[in-house]
Structure formats: structure tokens, C-alpha cells
Scaffold this motif. Structure first.
Motif, PDB file in Angstrom:
ATOM      1  N   PHE A 156     -10.301   4.535  -8.478  1.00 27.75           N
ATOM      2  CA  PHE A 156     -10.319   4.224  -7.359  1.00 27.75           C
ATOM      3  C   PHE A 156     -11.336   4.008  -6.802  1.00 27.75           C
ATOM      4  O   PHE A 156     -12.521   5.038  -6.694  1.00 27.75           O
ATOM      5  N   GLU A 160      -7.327   5.471   2.362  1.00 28.14           N
ATOM      6  CA  GLU A 160      -7.520   4.724   1.660  1.00 28.14           C
ATOM      7  C   GLU A 160      -8.333   4.469   0.553  1.00 28.14           C
ATOM      8  O   GLU A 160      -9.223   4.853  -0.121  1.00 28.14           O
ATOM      9  N   TRP A 178       0.348  -1.011   0.105  1.00 28.73           N
ATOM     10  CA  TRP A 178       0.104  -0.112  -0.306  1.00 28.73           C
ATOM     11  C   TRP A 178       0.750   1.816   0.007  1.00 28.73           C
ATOM     12  O   TRP A 178       1.245   1.643   1.284  1.00 28.73           O
ATOM     13  N   LEU A 230      -9.237   2.232  -2.845  1.00 27.96           N
ATOM     14  CA  LEU A 230      -9.111   0.900  -3.112  1.00 27.96           C
ATOM     15  C   LEU A 230      -9.357   0.677  -5.118  1.00 27.96           C
ATOM     16  O   LEU A 230     -10.402   1.129  -5.560  1.00 27.96           O
ATOM     17  N   TRP A 231      -8.168   0.050  -5.450  1.00 25.04           N
ATOM     18  CA  TRP A 231      -8.327  -0.202  -7.041  1.00 25.04           C
ATOM     19  C   TRP A 231      -9.135  -1.590  -6.864  1.00 25.04           C
ATOM     20  O   TRP A 231      -8.604  -2.697  -6.496  1.00 25.04           O
ATOM     21  N   ARG A 283      -4.232  -0.650  -2.597  1.00 22.57           N
ATOM     22  CA  ARG A 283      -4.768  -0.130  -2.785  1.00 22.57           C
ATOM     23  C   ARG A 283      -4.199   1.538  -2.514  1.00 22.57           C
ATOM     24  O   ARG A 283      -3.125   0.729  -2.430  1.00 22.57           O
TER      25      ARG A 283
END
Length: 131
Positions: A32, A49, A12, A51-52, A57
Motif C-alpha cells: 500500500f 488512508e 473505503w 492507497l492500493w 484504499r
């Protein structure tokens, strides 16, 4: 060049940002998903965060020279994101008016991808190469 069939999605990277909220918004528009967002009393982003959807992420936080975790200056990161549809992500980036630092192309090692600079100046590459 040695290759492997292993795919890693558990690192990350942190993007320290002058305006972490705006950077999160830009990352959401490029594809994202928004995750955790923790701010302090000053409104600065302590932890967040993004997140993909295909795994992995990014963390985004307000740059802070007094915090060892957020010390790097805005625009100092270079990130690679594995994607199944680089052409679709490229279209979203282009529609956002993102600075394209490396055009969408096929590489001699079997990847298709491109690189953009986010509004903070970070280099984010998207491509099909997954190791």
C-alpha cells in the motif's frame, strides 16, 4: 453465479487498530502507498488512508470505543483487495512473516489469491477476482 464487468474501487473500509501507526507501516511494506495521516493531541490516529496502487484504499485509525466511527475492536475486519499480481503480493507477505490464513490458490470461480492476517488480526484477502 451472476457476474458483471463492472469494477468498483470506491468503498473505503476502516481498520480500527490498537497501534494504527504500526499497522500503516505493515500495510506499506505489503504494497500500500501511504496517504493522509491525521493524529490528535494524544498521538492517536484520528484518520488515515492507505492507497492500493491499483485503486481503492483502506482507512486506518486508532480504535476508540467512544467514537462511533472507530468502535470496532482491533482485528475485527475482513477486507478483500483486487490485485493484478497476487503472486508478487504473496511473496511480500511471506517475506514480512505474515500469517498466511489461506494459501495462494486458484479458485473454481476464476480468481487467484490468498488471505493473510495483519499484525492486528484483521483478515486481508488479495485476489484477481474483481466482480
Amino acid at each position: 453465479m451472476a457476474t458483471t464487468t463492472r469494477t468498483d474501487t470506491n468503498i473505503w473500509p476502516l481498520l480500527p487498530a490498537a497501534d494504527a501507526v504500526a499497522l500503516r507501516s505493515w500495510l506499506a511494506r505489503i504494497g500500500f502507498d501511504e496517504g493522509v495521516l491525521v493524529t490528535n493531541d494524544d498521538g492517536n490516529v484520528q484518520h488515515s488512508e492507505m492507497l492500493w496502487p491499483e485503486g481503492g484504499r483502506l482507512m486506518v485509525a486508532t480504535a476508540d470505543p467512544t467514537n462511533d466511527h472507530h468502535r470496532g475492536g482491533p482485528g475485527s475486519a475482513s477486507i478483500y483487495v483486487v490485485v493484478g499480481d497476487p503472486d508478487g503480493v504473496h511473496r511480500r507477505a511471506r517475506d514480512l512473516g505474515a500469517e498466511i490464513a489461506r494459501p495462494l490458490e486458484d479458485t473454481d470461480y476464476g480468481s487467484r489469491g490468498f488471505t493473510v492476517r495483519d499484525p492486528e488480526g484483521n483478515s486481508i484477502s488479495f485476489g484477481t477476482y474483481s466482480g
